[in-house]
Design an enzyme around this catalytic site. Structure first.
Site, mmCIF file in Angstrom:
data_model
loop_
_atom_site.group_PDB
_atom_site.id
_atom_site.type_symbol
_atom_site.label_atom_id
_atom_site.label_comp_id
_atom_site.label_asym_id
_atom_site.label_seq_id
_atom_site.Cartn_x
_atom_site.Cartn_y
_atom_site.Cartn_z
ATOM 1 N N GLU A 12 -0.602 4.134 9.510
ATOM 2 C CA GLU A 12 -2.044 4.357 9.198
ATOM 3 C C GLU A 12 -2.702 5.499 9.977
ATOM 4 O O GLU A 12 -4.059 5.327 10.599
ATOM 5 C CB GLU A 12 -2.740 2.873 9.231
ATOM 6 C CG GLU A 12 -2.216 1.765 8.637
ATOM 7 C CD GLU A 12 -2.994 0.558 8.741
ATOM 8 O OE1 GLU A 12 -4.219 0.592 8.841
ATOM 9 O OE2 GLU A 12 -2.392 -0.658 8.658
ATOM 10 N N PHE A 34 0.816 -1.240 0.160
ATOM 11 C CA PHE A 34 0.134 -0.148 -0.067
ATOM 12 C C PHE A 34 1.041 1.285 -0.022
ATOM 13 O O PHE A 34 1.745 1.413 1.110
ATOM 14 C CB PHE A 34 -0.853 -0.072 1.261
ATOM 15 C CG PHE A 34 -1.961 1.027 1.143
ATOM 16 C CD1 PHE A 34 -3.121 0.820 0.587
ATOM 17 C CD2 PHE A 34 -1.696 2.221 2.366
ATOM 18 C CE1 PHE A 34 -4.035 1.857 0.886
ATOM 19 C CE2 PHE A 34 -2.781 3.073 2.406
ATOM 20 C CZ PHE A 34 -3.972 2.987 1.748
#
Length: 381
Positions: free
Chosen positions: A360, A115
């Site tokens: 995150e 990601f």
């Protein structure tokens, strides 16, 4: 979801996962090289059907999976989670062709996903990313042209060893988040290179350089200019499960502390006889349980499709990661010097537990999200 309790089947499954992590996956993790993708470990996760569960389950089951694996083998938990994080945008926003090409390999542990959102100048403020996608009619001319990606990504888990990257770049349809698109970029695409970064946490993290990397309409994940929503949809699912990862580490540290302080003799008794120690352990247990309840409340809200998922997800990640840091730190303190020895469970957890408070969305970002969501519901005069 005002309360949380596991059913008998869920308890049995979690127990099986903890045993599997300790007995089957930990030996594979120990053979791996810190900072490198452990492909035998990924293959085992695929063989056991655990990677499939990442994509077939809801948020609640994903949290149970991550917490249980983290308790017995943090490396296995992280390898599984990174596959999900990198490939979930393909599942949700990818074309049928993209899903058929990449997801079977991800589920089997053969294809490594990543990601790629963060950049050297765009970490917590993800909407400020600067990786440029410049229109180029010479790229995919039969499809009306494509783009060339130029810039850098940094702090990317599984880079530079991943087989493909979910990449977020600025295509310019609008300012801020409105001008961001998502692309699936295979690692062998010309102009793409990377380097490993030597980090505190043991899982692989690296940087990526895009030197005019060609991408066409068939590489898009979703629609042009809608990539930031792809990123946020992914993070809203995985933020509570980061909390579950943290809870798993906290529970492992707590159990180790209970066993150690109940057995270690000092001052004419055991450490657990000392009120200062017993009260500290009670605080560790209480915070861990509170964090666990908040994590599963957020997961339940996600599975129900509740409208307050961003706030709940942010709260869950914030409390769980901060709690895990507290619990592991105090576990080390109560163990003393033995916990600082390389290879000790708590030495390992002490290195693992720090990063989740940053990735995150750092704790400060979670507080910002929570406050924004709270004030959005306030009616002013």
């Amino acid at each position: 979801m005002t309360g949380f309790a596991l059913g008998v089947d869920q308890e049995e499954w979690c127990g099986q996962l903890r045993a599997l992590a300790a007995e089957r996956l930990r030996p594979l993790a120990e053979k791996g090289e810190p900072g490198r993708v452990n492909r035998p470990l990924l293959a085992a996760l695929g063989e056991l059907g655990l990677l499939e569960r990442v994509f077939a389950s809801g948020a609640l089951e994903l949290c149970l999976l991550r917490e249980s694996l983290a308790y017995g083998c943090t490396e296995a938990e992280t390898a599984l989670a990174l596959q999900g994080l990198g490939a979930y945008p393909v599942l949700r926003a990818g074309s049928e062709e993209q899903r058929e090409r990449w997801l079977p390999g991800v589920r089997a542990g053969r294809a490594v996903a990543a990601f790629a959102l963060s950049e050297p100048g765009a970490g917590s403020d993800a909407a400020a990313l600067a990786l440029a996608a410049t229109a180029d009619p010479a790229v995919a001319p039969a499809a009306g042209g494509g783009w060339r990606l130029s810039g850098e990504k940094c702090w990317i888990s599984n880079a530079p060893e991943a087989d493909f990257y979910t990449v977020f770049a600025r295509t310019g349809e609008g300012p801020g988040a409105k001008g961001v698109s998502a692309f699936l970029v295979p690692a062998d695409r010309p102009g793409l290179s990377g380097a490993a970064l030597d980090m505190l946490s043991p899982h692989p993290i690296g940087s990526l350089t895009f030197d005019g990397v060609p991408v066409g309409p068939r590489d898009l994940l979703g629609e042009p200019g809608r990539g930031f929503r792809v990123a946020m949809d992914t993070l809203n699912l995985f933020r509570p499960s980061v909390g579950a990862f943290a809870v798993g580490m906290a529970r492992a540290a707590l159990d180790a502390t209970l066993a150690y302080t109940a057995d270690r003799t000092a001052f004419g008794g055991t450490l657990s006889d000392l009120q200062a120690v017993a009260h500290r352990v009670a605080e560790m247990a209480t915070r861990t349980e509170a964090a666990r309840l908040l994590v599963y409340a957020a997961a339940g809200a996600y599975d129900r499709g509740a409208g307050d998922v961003p706030r709940r997800a942010a709260m869950a990640k914030l409390l769980a990661t901060e709690t895990a840091q507290y619990v592991v730190d105090h576990a080390v303190q109560l163990h003393g010097a033995v916990a600082l020895r390389r290879g000790h469970l708590l030495e390992h957890l002490y290195r693992e537990v720090r990063a989740p408070r940053i990735y995150e969305g750092a704790s400060e970002v979670q507080r910002t999200i929570i406050a924004k969501e709270l004030y959005a519901g306030v009616v002013t005069r």
